[in-house]
Design a protein around this motif. Structure first.
Motif, PDB file in Angstrom:
ATOM      1  N   TYR A 380       0.823  -1.218   0.000  1.00 39.25           N
ATOM      2  CA  TYR A 380       0.000   0.000   0.000  1.00 39.25           C
ATOM      3  C   TYR A 380       0.854   1.264   0.000  1.00 39.25           C
ATOM      4  CZ  TYR A 380      -0.188  -3.010   4.136  1.00 39.25           C
ATOM      5  OH  TYR A 380       0.050  -3.998   5.049  1.00 39.25           O
ATOM      6  N   GLY A 381       0.405   2.260  -0.764  1.00 41.90           N
ATOM      7  CA  GLY A 381       1.110   3.540  -0.795  1.00 41.90           C
ATOM      8  C   GLY A 381       0.707   4.398   0.397  1.00 41.90           C
ATOM      9  N   PHE A 382       1.394   5.510   0.549  1.00 36.92           N
ATOM     10  CA  PHE A 382       1.127   6.467   1.623  1.00 36.92           C
ATOM     11  C   PHE A 382      -0.347   6.882   1.568  1.00 36.92           C
ATOM     12  CE2 PHE A 382       1.271  10.765   3.427  1.00 36.92           C
ATOM     13  CZ  PHE A 382       2.022  10.531   4.567  1.00 36.92           C
ATOM     14  N   GLU A 383      -1.024   6.937   2.738  1.00 40.13           N
ATOM     15  CA  GLU A 383      -2.457   7.297   2.760  1.00 40.13           C
ATOM     16  C   GLU A 383      -2.720   8.461   3.701  1.00 40.13           C
ATOM     17  OE1 GLU A 383      -4.613   3.116   1.431  1.00 40.13           O
ATOM     18  OE2 GLU A 383      -5.018   3.863   3.450  1.00 40.13           O
ATOM     19  N   SER A 384      -3.505   9.415   3.214  1.00 42.03           N
ATOM     20  CA  SER A 384      -3.928  10.542   4.052  1.00 42.03           C
ATOM     21  C   SER A 384      -5.339  10.918   3.636  1.00 42.03           C
ATOM     22  CB  SER A 384      -2.974  11.721   3.860  1.00 42.03           C
ATOM     23  OG  SER A 384      -3.390  12.799   4.661  1.00 42.03           O
ATOM     24  N   ILE A 395      -0.029   1.654   7.580  1.00 45.56           N
ATOM     25  CA  ILE A 395       0.365   1.807   6.173  1.00 45.56           C
ATOM     26  C   ILE A 395       1.453   2.877   6.040  1.00 45.56           C
ATOM     27  CG2 ILE A 395      -0.506   2.769   3.979  1.00 45.56           C
ATOM     28  CD1 ILE A 395      -3.125   1.134   4.541  1.00 45.56           C
ATOM     29  N   ASN A 396       1.281   3.995   6.732  1.00 46.02           N
ATOM     30  CA  ASN A 396       2.259   5.082   6.625  1.00 46.02           C
ATOM     31  C   ASN A 396       3.565   4.740   7.338  1.00 46.02           C
ATOM     32  OD1 ASN A 396       0.418   6.414   5.069  1.00 46.02           O
ATOM     33  ND2 ASN A 396      -0.349   7.708   6.716  1.00 46.02           N
ATOM     34  N   TYR A 397       3.465   3.924   8.378  1.00 42.96           N
ATOM     35  CA  TYR A 397       4.671   3.412   9.058  1.00 42.96           C
ATOM     36  C   TYR A 397       5.469   2.543   8.069  1.00 42.96           C
ATOM     37  CZ  TYR A 397       7.077   0.042  12.224  1.00 42.96           C
ATOM     38  OH  TYR A 397       7.979  -0.789  12.842  1.00 42.96           O
ATOM     39  N   THR A 398       4.753   1.689   7.318  1.00 42.57           N
ATOM     40  CA  THR A 398       5.395   0.851   6.293  1.00 42.57           C
ATOM     41  C   THR A 398       6.125   1.723   5.279  1.00 42.57           C
ATOM     42  OG1 THR A 398       3.535  -0.675   6.477  1.00 42.57           O
ATOM     43  CG2 THR A 398       4.942  -0.937   4.554  1.00 42.57           C
ATOM     44  N   ASN A 399       5.448   2.790   4.830  1.00 43.27           N
ATOM     45  CA  ASN A 399       6.048   3.663   3.828  1.00 43.27           C
ATOM     46  C   ASN A 399       7.272   4.408   4.363  1.00 43.27           C
ATOM     47  OD1 ASN A 399       4.494   3.995   1.053  1.00 43.27           O
ATOM     48  ND2 ASN A 399       3.073   3.320   2.623  1.00 43.27           N
ATOM     49  N   GLU A 400       7.259   4.726   5.661  1.00 41.58           N
ATOM     50  CA  GLU A 400       8.451   5.345   6.267  1.00 41.58           C
ATOM     51  C   GLU A 400       9.626   4.360   6.203  1.00 41.58           C
ATOM     52  OE1 GLU A 400       9.075   8.337   7.250  1.00 41.58           O
ATOM     53  OE2 GLU A 400       7.142   9.268   7.679  1.00 41.58           O
TER      54      GLU A 400
END
Length: 617
Positions: A380-384, A395-400
């Motif tokens: 999954y890409g960054f989500e906001s 998901i955003n932790y993964t992207n970091e």
């Protein structure tokens, strides 16, 4: 060097490498259906929102096979070919990381990569199913149960996936494993307009009539878990055809007819469970089935799950409290019974999804003697969003984590190489996001550790959790306490600030199955369903009883990073050109935002400078 009329196929050839130049080049190429562009050895793929079949036929595969990188037009096949050749010649595992926001085309790009690797490492189909056939057919099965229509994407993967394709010493595919991450469980019971639930529910409602009769199913509009949204159909997609295609794919990956029947019985049972409603019972804080309709759905679900209807009603409406003196049966009020019902549905669905992944892996089989693998990551890409919950946080932790991997590989390692080779170069600044990762994952005192702590205390609420965060991180430059909320918190991620609503963080982080639900289903007369709920292991200590989704996800993510760090990585950054999901529209602002969130113009500039330094040296 001036850009050609049709743009340049590698950003490092641009005379001015800045945001307007990058955007102009991508837009020019997109207009000509040139959806792929390099930046050095990073591939940028802009979603065409249409089938460009000529780009992926067997003739195209033949052309890219063994061609030196950069000799032909940029292509997803070229990246896969480089990874395969590197693996063969250097005897080292490689990985391809596909990233981008939802709707950017990651899932399709992953399929093309797997198709090309199956072409390179495939063997002539002899008796039975080949490994590569099974690997490719695992896609439609996992998509049916793990993908859904969201606001941003009609076929959004609601889980992360890392496919390890193993090769023998002759470079032939000899085994594979699919690893999945963080299925979005809450979608089973909660969808908002115009999203859809998981595809499999709609596929089953569009199945042939004899199937519908067998599962006592009707129109999808009659089911509570589907009708919270007004969207039932996908433009250009026939759910009836997809149902048959999914059954065919299940055959190929080795799921037997009996198992398929049991799988769809579970899917149908979940739809019936969603229609069970409760009313106040005679006793205080108790509940009963609301009406005959609810009774019908409960009895049907019990029949499909092969368990006793009376025990089923009790599992939804009552809780057993064990005290040192006695065992007390406590009734739940209608609101609590509804929460119990939804928890039950989510638990069954996530167990079913895990079973499918395990089954696919055991059917394909792994090659214990394989020395090399190529891993393909579709995550999954960054989500906001307007509202961001625990899923977006993970998901955003993964992207970091992935951004740090990208930084370390592309910048730190390249620059260390120059120092080692004593090449004269000027140091290039890049944003290091270690401080965000510490904020999230540090032990003790990171957000995940504080969340686990809150989940272990019976009196904790999301309010007390939020207060603890405010207190702990009041001086942290990446943590923001909003002025107008007492329970929200924001994190300044590498891709921008995201505001999280803590309301459901505690519930979503608890990884436990209600004892009554476990008991009911492990006693099912259907061995498949009982098998989804094996008896829990004997607890050795009090502390081991608590299991959290966040902590498990953190471990999985670390294992993934360890695998990636042991491979030679290749990067594909997918870009969504517009928000209406239509071809031939390129929105500059939208694309610029994504480039800033992923491979930004400053990253591109850094890559460009690295190349220039290397050339000069």
């Amino acid at each position: 060097m001036e850009a050609a009329a049709g743009g340049v196929d590698d950003m490092t050839k641009l005379s001015y490498l800045h945001e307007p130049g990058v955007l102009q080049n991508l837009a020019t190429r997109y207009e000509l259906n040139e959806i792929y562009t390099y930046t050095g050895n990073i591939l940028i793929a802009v979603n065409p929102f249409q089938r460009l079949q000529h780009l992926y036929d067997s003739h195209m595969m033949q052309q890219y096979k063994g061609a030196p990188f950069g000799e032909l037009s940029p292509h997803v096949f070229a990246v896969a070919d480089v990874a395969y050749r590197a693996m063969i010649h250097e005897g080292r595992s490689n990985s391809i990381l596909v990233s981008g926001e939802s709707g950017a085309g990651k899932t399709e790009t992953t399929k093309m990569l797997m198709q090309y690797l199956a072409y390179l490492g495939g063997r002539a189909a002899t008796e039975g199913r080949t490994v590569e056939q099974q690997v490719l057919e695992s896609n439609p099965v996992l998509e049916a149960f793990g993908n859904a229509k969201t606001v941003r994407n009609n076929n959004s993967s609601r889980f992360g996936k890392f496919v390890e394709i193993q090769f023998d010493k002759h470079g032939r595919i000899s085994g594979a494993a699919v690893r999945t991450y963080l299925l979005e469980r809450s979608r089973v019971c909660q969808i908002s307009d115009p999203e859809r639930n998981y595809h499999c529910f709609y596929l089953l409602c569009a199945a042939p009539q004899e199937e519908l009769d067998k599962y006592k199913l009707e129109n999808p509009r009659t089911y509570h878990y589907l009708n919270k949204s007004n969207c039932y159909d996908l433009v250009g997609v026939s759910d009836a055809r997809e149902y048959l295609a999914t059954r065919r794919a299940m055959d190929i990956v080795g799921i037997s007819t009996q198992e398929q029947d049991a799988i769809f019985r579970v899917v149908a049972a979940i739809l019936h469970i969603g229609n069970i409603e409760f009313a106040k019972g005679k006793e205080v804080d108790s509940s009963v089935l609301k009406d005959d309709k609810s009774k019908f759905h409960l009895e049907t679900a019990a029949e499909l799950l092969m368990c006793d209807p009376g025990a089923f009603t009790d599992a939804l409406c009552k809780r057993v409290m064990v005290t040192p003196e006695e065992v007390i049966k406590r009734s739940l009020d209608p609101y609590s019974a509804t929460i119990s019902r939804d928890g039950f549905a989510k638990t069954i669905y996530s167990r079913l999804f895990d079973w499918l992944v395990d089954k696919i892996n055991s059917s394909i089989g792994q090659d214990a003697n394989s020395k090399c693998l190529i891993g393909v990551l579709d995550i999954y890409g960054f989500e906001s969003f307007k509202s961001n919950s625990f899923e977006q946080f993970c998901i955003n932790y993964t992207n970091e984590k992935l951004q740090q991997h990208f930084n370390q590989h592309v910048f730190k390692m390249e620059q260390e190489e120059y120092t080692k080779e004593q090449i004269d170069w000027s140091y290039i600044e890049f944003v290091d996001n270690q401080d965000v990762l510490d904020l999230i994952e540090k032990k003790p005192g990171g957000v995940i550790a504080l969340l686990d702590e809150a989940c272990m205390f019976p009196k904790s609420t999301h309010e007390t959790f939020a207060q603890k965060l405010y207190q702990t991180f009041q001086k942290h430059k990446r943590f923001v306490k909003p002025k107008l909320s007492r329970t929200d918190f924001a994190i300044a991620h590498y891709a921008g600030e995201v505001m999280y609503q803590s309301a459901q963080f505690l519930d979503k982080n608890k990884d436990y199955v209600v004892a009554e639900h476990q008991e009911l289903l492990s006693a099912s007369r259907c061995s498949f369903i009982a098998g989804l709920f094996p008896p829990p292991p004997e607890e050795t200590s009090k502390s081991s009883k608590f299991s959290s989704i966040g902590a498990r996800f953190k471990q999985q993510l670390q294992a993934l990073m360890d695998t990636l760090n042991s491979t030679e990585p290749h990067y594909i950054r997918c870009v969504k050109p517009n928000n209406v999901l239509k071809p031939a529209i390129f929105e500059n602002v939208n694309v610029m935002q994504q480039l800033r969130c992923g491979v930004s113009a400053s990253d591109l500039l850094s890559v460009f400078l690295l190349y220039c330094n290397l050339m000069e040296a």
